[in-house]
Design a protein around this motif. Structure first.
Motif, PDB file in Angstrom:
ATOM      1  N   TYR A 274       5.435  -1.914 -17.237  1.00  0.00           N
ATOM      2  CA  TYR A 274       5.985  -1.167 -16.098  1.00  0.00           C
ATOM      3  C   TYR A 274       4.926  -0.226 -15.527  1.00  0.00           C
ATOM      4  N   GLU A 275       4.260   0.522 -16.407  1.00  0.00           N
ATOM      5  CA  GLU A 275       3.279   1.493 -15.934  1.00  0.00           C
ATOM      6  C   GLU A 275       2.070   0.826 -15.277  1.00  0.00           C
ATOM      7  N   ARG A 276       1.683  -0.322 -15.801  1.00  0.00           N
ATOM      8  CA  ARG A 276       0.570  -1.045 -15.171  1.00  0.00           C
ATOM      9  C   ARG A 276       0.950  -1.472 -13.755  1.00  0.00           C
ATOM     10  N   ILE A 277       2.187  -1.897 -13.578  1.00  0.00           N
ATOM     11  CA  ILE A 277       2.642  -2.319 -12.249  1.00  0.00           C
ATOM     12  C   ILE A 277       2.670  -1.127 -11.294  1.00  0.00           C
ATOM     13  N   VAL A 278       3.258  -0.031 -11.768  1.00  0.00           N
ATOM     14  CA  VAL A 278       3.385   1.155 -10.918  1.00  0.00           C
ATOM     15  C   VAL A 278       2.004   1.693 -10.516  1.00  0.00           C
ATOM     16  N   ASP A 279       1.070   1.712 -11.478  1.00  0.00           N
ATOM     17  CA  ASP A 279      -0.275   2.226 -11.199  1.00  0.00           C
ATOM     18  C   ASP A 279      -1.015   1.358 -10.188  1.00  0.00           C
ATOM     19  N   ALA A 280      -0.704   0.054 -10.168  1.00  0.00           N
ATOM     20  CA  ALA A 280      -1.463  -0.867  -9.311  1.00  0.00           C
ATOM     21  C   ALA A 280      -0.855  -1.027  -7.920  1.00  0.00           C
ATOM     22  N   GLY A 281       0.389  -0.591  -7.725  1.00  0.00           N
ATOM     23  CA  GLY A 281       1.073  -0.838  -6.455  1.00  0.00           C
ATOM     24  C   GLY A 281       0.879   0.272  -5.446  1.00  0.00           C
ATOM     25  N   VAL A 282       0.869  -0.079  -4.164  1.00  0.00           N
ATOM     26  CA  VAL A 282       0.628   0.900  -3.101  1.00  0.00           C
ATOM     27  C   VAL A 282       1.917   1.617  -2.688  1.00  0.00           C
ATOM     28  N   THR A 283       3.073   0.971  -2.873  1.00  0.00           N
ATOM     29  CA  THR A 283       4.347   1.602  -2.518  1.00  0.00           C
ATOM     30  C   THR A 283       4.867   2.397  -3.715  1.00  0.00           C
ATOM     31  N   GLU A 284       5.418   3.563  -3.438  1.00  0.00           N
ATOM     32  CA  GLU A 284       5.956   4.424  -4.486  1.00  0.00           C
ATOM     33  C   GLU A 284       7.199   3.827  -5.115  1.00  0.00           C
ATOM     34  N   VAL A 285       7.430   4.142  -6.360  1.00  0.00           N
ATOM     35  CA  VAL A 285       8.713   3.818  -6.991  1.00  0.00           C
ATOM     36  C   VAL A 285       9.727   4.793  -6.403  1.00  0.00           C
ATOM     37  N   ALA A 286      10.880   4.291  -5.957  1.00  0.00           N
ATOM     38  CA  ALA A 286      11.907   5.164  -5.404  1.00  0.00           C
ATOM     39  C   ALA A 286      12.771   5.727  -6.535  1.00  0.00           C
ATOM     40  N   SER A 287      13.167   6.990  -6.418  1.00  0.00           N
ATOM     41  CA  SER A 287      14.012   7.618  -7.455  1.00  0.00           C
ATOM     42  C   SER A 287      15.330   8.057  -6.863  1.00  0.00           C
ATOM     43  N   GLY A 288      16.388   7.860  -7.629  1.00  0.00           N
ATOM     44  CA  GLY A 288      17.720   8.275  -7.181  1.00  0.00           C
ATOM     45  C   GLY A 288      17.974   9.730  -7.522  1.00  0.00           C
TER      46      GLY A 288
ATOM     47  N   ALA B 206       6.352 -10.246  -6.329  1.00  0.00           N
ATOM     48  CA  ALA B 206       5.389  -9.318  -5.737  1.00  0.00           C
ATOM     49  C   ALA B 206       6.036  -7.948  -5.731  1.00  0.00           C
ATOM     50  N   TYR B 207       5.339  -6.974  -6.332  1.00  0.00           N
ATOM     51  CA  TYR B 207       5.909  -5.634  -6.464  1.00  0.00           C
ATOM     52  C   TYR B 207       5.129  -4.606  -5.660  1.00  0.00           C
ATOM     53  N   LEU B 208       5.871  -3.647  -5.096  1.00  0.00           N
ATOM     54  CA  LEU B 208       5.288  -2.415  -4.540  1.00  0.00           C
ATOM     55  C   LEU B 208       4.186  -2.648  -3.513  1.00  0.00           C
ATOM     56  N   PHE B 209       4.357  -3.691  -2.692  1.00  0.00           N
ATOM     57  CA  PHE B 209       3.391  -3.962  -1.617  1.00  0.00           C
ATOM     58  C   PHE B 209       3.813  -3.242  -0.342  1.00  0.00           C
ATOM     59  N   ASP B 210       2.883  -3.181   0.614  1.00  0.00           N
ATOM     60  CA  ASP B 210       3.181  -2.586   1.912  1.00  0.00           C
ATOM     61  C   ASP B 210       4.052  -3.572   2.701  1.00  0.00           C
ATOM     62  N   PRO B 211       5.309  -3.210   3.014  1.00  0.00           N
ATOM     63  CA  PRO B 211       6.206  -4.150   3.681  1.00  0.00           C
ATOM     64  C   PRO B 211       5.848  -4.398   5.141  1.00  0.00           C
ATOM     65  N   ASP B 212       4.870  -3.634   5.660  1.00  0.00           N
ATOM     66  CA  ASP B 212       4.461  -3.799   7.059  1.00  0.00           C
ATOM     67  C   ASP B 212       3.111  -4.500   7.191  1.00  0.00           C
ATOM     68  N   HIS B 213       2.564  -5.000   6.093  1.00  0.00           N
ATOM     69  CA  HIS B 213       1.283  -5.707   6.168  1.00  0.00           C
ATOM     70  C   HIS B 213       1.459  -6.928   7.085  1.00  0.00           C
ATOM     71  N   PRO B 214       0.765  -6.949   8.243  1.00  0.00           N
ATOM     72  CA  PRO B 214       1.081  -7.954   9.274  1.00  0.00           C
ATOM     73  C   PRO B 214       1.030  -9.404   8.786  1.00  0.00           C
ATOM     74  N   GLU B 215      -0.008  -9.740   8.022  1.00  0.00           N
ATOM     75  CA  GLU B 215      -0.146 -11.139   7.585  1.00  0.00           C
ATOM     76  C   GLU B 215       0.967 -11.536   6.623  1.00  0.00           C
ATOM     77  N   LEU B 216       1.314 -10.619   5.732  1.00  0.00           N
ATOM     78  CA  LEU B 216       2.370 -10.909   4.761  1.00  0.00           C
ATOM     79  C   LEU B 216       3.728 -11.003   5.462  1.00  0.00           C
ATOM     80  N   VAL B 217       3.970 -10.079   6.397  1.00  0.00           N
ATOM     81  CA  VAL B 217       5.216 -10.100   7.171  1.00  0.00           C
ATOM     82  C   VAL B 217       5.358 -11.449   7.885  1.00  0.00           C
ATOM     83  N   ALA B 218       4.254 -11.903   8.495  1.00  0.00           N
ATOM     84  CA  ALA B 218       4.292 -13.166   9.251  1.00  0.00           C
ATOM     85  C   ALA B 218       4.550 -14.348   8.315  1.00  0.00           C
TER      86      ALA B 218
END
Ligand code: AMP
Ligand code: ZN
Ligand code: FE
Ligand code: FE
Length: 278
Positions: free
Chosen positions: A264-278, A76-88
């Motif tokens: 990669y681009e399809r994943i990034v476009d579909a995910g709610v969390t940003e890709v982090a850059s160094g 599972a990529y780039l999801f909201d880590p605070d989504h209550p149901e998923l967290v539980a």
């Protein structure tokens, strides 16, 4: 697009993992620890210049279409880590892993094998507990020579293999999408790991939101990789390749398999969390 740190059963800390990815010359790394997002923050903090980080997880799932159920892994990529149901749900699976680990150790001890659950928990260092941590205890006890041997039929691969309370895979795909994430079926044809699911199930999962299939993986033979690619093309799913790096718990090297830019681009476009850059 698929690596593990000490937040689960890898041997490099999240910070060491991102540095190793940079040294290996990768442009992008995904951190996908089993059933946890605990590695996200330390990985982002240590991100070297020029490396992009996809935050993800590998969810322990099961398909109950046969008896016994087939265990399977969903990236599972780039999801909201605070989504209550998923967290539980992730917390519940981690607890189920501990409960299963303790039962495996009880079985081993009943057969006179000197391994200790508290010591295994210490070995896991607060990360998601898995059979690789029990394998380490078997190695320390001098009973097996390697992690691979510990996963043989006499040990954790069969005789002392117990099921855990995994997430129903349809629920998992829907939950990842509800949390704004991108679900990709990990090593779907890895027959060398055990039973695999039929293609019809993968088609059904695609209909409820599955985004892709991991084709290039060390547990797939060339024929299995080709089969996964053909199935993905048929279903309109994206295709990934990845090392499933676990540090010294496995022999595969970081970057052993890679993912194309289009996927990669399809994943990034579909995910709610940003890709982090160094
Ligand atoms: P668990 O999640 O506790 O069921 O343990 C599964 C994990 O064990 C996988 O994610 C792999 O990291 C590891 N594993 C499975 N089979 C093997 C093997 N043959 N050799 C080394 N590690 C393995
Ligand atoms: Zn693992
Ligand atoms: Fe996996
Ligand atoms: Fe994995």
């Amino acid at each position: 697009m698929h690596t593990h740190s000490t937040a689960s059963d890898g041997t490099l800390s999240p910070a060491e993992l991102v540095r190793a990815a940079s040294r290996a010359g990768l442009d992008v790394l995904a951190i996908t620890d089993h059933d946890t997002t605990a590695g996200w923050e330390p990985a982002v903090r240590a991100l070297p210049p020029g490396l992009r980080l996809i935050r993800g997880a590998e969810l322990s799932c099961r398909w109950s279409g046969t008896d016994p159920a087939v265990p399977l892994h969903l990236l599972a990529y780039l999801f909201d880590p605070d989504h209550p149901e998923l967290v539980a749900e992730l917390a519940r699976v981690r607890a189920a892993r501990e409960e299963r680990g303790e039962r495996i150790v009880a079985l081993l001890r009943a057969d006179g094998v000197d391994v200790s659950w508290p010591e295994i928990l210490v070995g896991a260092g607060g990360g998601t507990v898995g059979r690789p941590h029990i394998a380490q205890a078997l190695i320390r006890a001098g009973l097996v020579g390697s992690t691979g041997e510990a996963f043989g039929p006499d040990w954790l691969g069969e005789r002392y293999r117990l099921p855990k309370e995994d997430i129903d895979v349809f629920r998992a795909v829907r939950l990842v999408r509800a949390a704004g994430g991108v679900p990709v079926f990990a090593h779907p044809r890895a027959t060398r790991r055990g039973r695999v699911v039929p293609d019809e199930l993968i088609a059904d999962l695609a209909a409820v939101g599955l985004a892709g299939l991991e084709a290039d993986h060390e547990d797939h033979s060339p024929a299995e990789r080709a089969h996964v690619r053909a199935l993905a093309a048929e279903l309109g799913l994206l295709v990934t390749g990845s090392s499933d790096f676990h540090g010294t718990h496995k022999t595969v090297q970081l970057g052993a398999f890679t993912t194309g830019v289009e996927a990669y681009e399809r994943i990034v476009d579909a995910g709610v969390t940003e890709v982090a850059s160094g």
